[in-house]
Enzyme design. Structure first.
Site, PDB file in Angstrom:
ATOM      1  N   PRO A  95       5.674   5.101  10.177  1.00 54.29           N
ATOM      2  CA  PRO A  95       4.523   4.417  11.275  1.00 54.29           C
ATOM      3  C   PRO A  95       4.332   4.028  11.635  1.00 54.29           C
ATOM      4  O   PRO A  95       4.663   2.412  11.213  1.00 54.29           O
ATOM      5  CB  PRO A  95       3.819   5.524  11.162  1.00 54.29           C
ATOM      6  N   GLU A  96       5.361   2.895  13.264  1.00 51.67           N
ATOM      7  CA  GLU A  96       5.048   1.492  13.183  1.00 51.67           C
ATOM      8  C   GLU A  96       4.029   1.502  14.085  1.00 51.67           C
ATOM      9  O   GLU A  96       3.020   3.219  15.103  1.00 51.67           O
ATOM     10  CB  GLU A  96       6.318   1.603  14.276  1.00 51.67           C
ATOM     11  N   HIS A 112       1.075  18.590   1.231  1.00 55.83           N
ATOM     12  CA  HIS A 112       1.122  17.267   1.462  1.00 55.83           C
ATOM     13  C   HIS A 112       0.083  17.058   2.897  1.00 55.83           C
ATOM     14  O   HIS A 112      -0.069  16.035   3.259  1.00 55.83           O
ATOM     15  CB  HIS A 112       2.616  16.820   1.601  1.00 55.83           C
ATOM     16  N   ARG A 130       4.381  10.796   0.831  1.00 57.06           N
ATOM     17  CA  ARG A 130       4.796  10.070  -0.374  1.00 57.06           C
ATOM     18  C   ARG A 130       3.435   9.249  -0.489  1.00 57.06           C
ATOM     19  O   ARG A 130       3.328   8.496  -1.373  1.00 57.06           O
ATOM     20  CB  ARG A 130       5.305   8.940   0.433  1.00 57.06           C
ATOM     21  N   ARG A 135       8.024 -25.117  10.563  1.00 60.75           N
ATOM     22  CA  ARG A 135       8.471 -23.196   9.453  1.00 60.75           C
ATOM     23  C   ARG A 135       9.820 -23.638   9.622  1.00 60.75           C
ATOM     24  O   ARG A 135      10.293 -23.350  10.440  1.00 60.75           O
ATOM     25  CB  ARG A 135       8.036 -21.947  10.239  1.00 60.75           C
TER      26      ARG A 135
END
Ligand SMILES: [Zn+2]
Length: 271
Positions: free
Chosen positions: A2-3, A91, A110, A152
């Site tokens: 999930p983002e 789960h 997970r 950077r």
């Protein structure tokens, strides 16, 4: 995984169902998540009235009149709202029972997710302390990226995926935003110009905003799903398309591994 858009979609779907409701109890069926669910948490929430469901980065923050809870969906977590008669699945580790008879189940095969109490002092949780600005907030703009990126040498893609710089820009969204902005993912962050960063900040917002929009239209499916979110894939321009023709100029897209992640780009459209 999930983002940010999926987490925001979850928040938008659940907040009207939770806000103002009273918690009957939190049932911990299996508290062995990324960090164990503290034993004292369920007791603290009995009878609590839910004030808000907010989001910071990919964390969900449930606030109540008896303290708050920090939730993370980890790699495979999802939340769904249902009734007591809905069959339990393997789960389904946590169940938040509401006094109106409905429930929210935290499903996480997970177990990389978490459910932790927020500090009672009201101070930010340590997990949130070092996070950069939200990509959809006004503090995130081209000037900010330009200032933070000077000197950077690392790739610009790694730079915008750094949670200290800006939160929630995962691999898919970074790849897509860099294509839209016309910037090659491997360029040194310190060499990208201010004008390019202005474009990039806007493209990050466009890409995430579109994903949240699309998430909203498939919200019912999302809440039923268990961690597989296919809806945004339909509109991907470069991610996962290496070797295929660029949608803008037909040049075959190339792939480069940056920080162990696949990074498709167009050698013509991106400089
Ligand atoms: Zn192209």
């Amino acid at each position: 995984m999930p983002e940010l858009p999926e987490v925001e979609t979850t928040r938008r779907g659940l907040s009207p169902l939770l806000e103002g409701q009273t918690i009957e109890r939190l049932e911990v069926r299996d508290g062995r998540l990324r960090w164990p669910v503290p034993e004292a948490l369920p007791e603290r929430l009995v009878g609590a009235r839910i004030a808000t469901l907010e989001r910071r980065a990919k964390y969900l923050l449930l606030t109540t009149d008896r303290g708050g809870v920090l939730l993370h969906l980890g790699m495979s977590g999802s939340l769904r709202h249902c009734t007591a008669t809905t069959p339990l699945r393997t789960h389904d580790h946590l169940i938040l029972h509401l006094t109106n008879g409905s429930q929210v189940r935290f499903h996480d095969p997970r177990r990389f997710g978490c459910c932790l109490p927020l500090p009672e002092t009201g101070a930010p949780h340590p997990l949130l302390a070092a996070l950069g600005p939200e990509p959809l907030d006004t503090a995130f703009d081209g000037d900010y990226l330009f200032q933070r990126s000077r000197r950077r040498r690392g790739p610009v893609k790694t730079f915008i995926m750094d949670q200290d710089i800006v939160v929630g820009v995962g691999n898919i969204y970074a790849t897509e935003a860099l294509f839209l902005a016309g910037i090659r993912p491997g360029r040194a962050a310190g060499r990208v110009t201010r004008a390019e960063y202005e474009r990039l900040a806007e493209c990050v917002r466009t890409v995430l905003g579109a994903a949240i929009e699309q998430g909203g239209t498939t919200l019912r499916d999302f809440l039923r799903e268990d961690g597989t979110h296919g809806y945004f894939r339909q509109s991907l321009r470069v991610y996962g398309r290496a070797g295929e023709p660029c949608l803008q100029c037909a040049t075959p897209l190339r792939n480069r591994r940056i920080g162990q992640r696949a990074s498709a780009y167009c050698p013509t459209c991106q400089r």
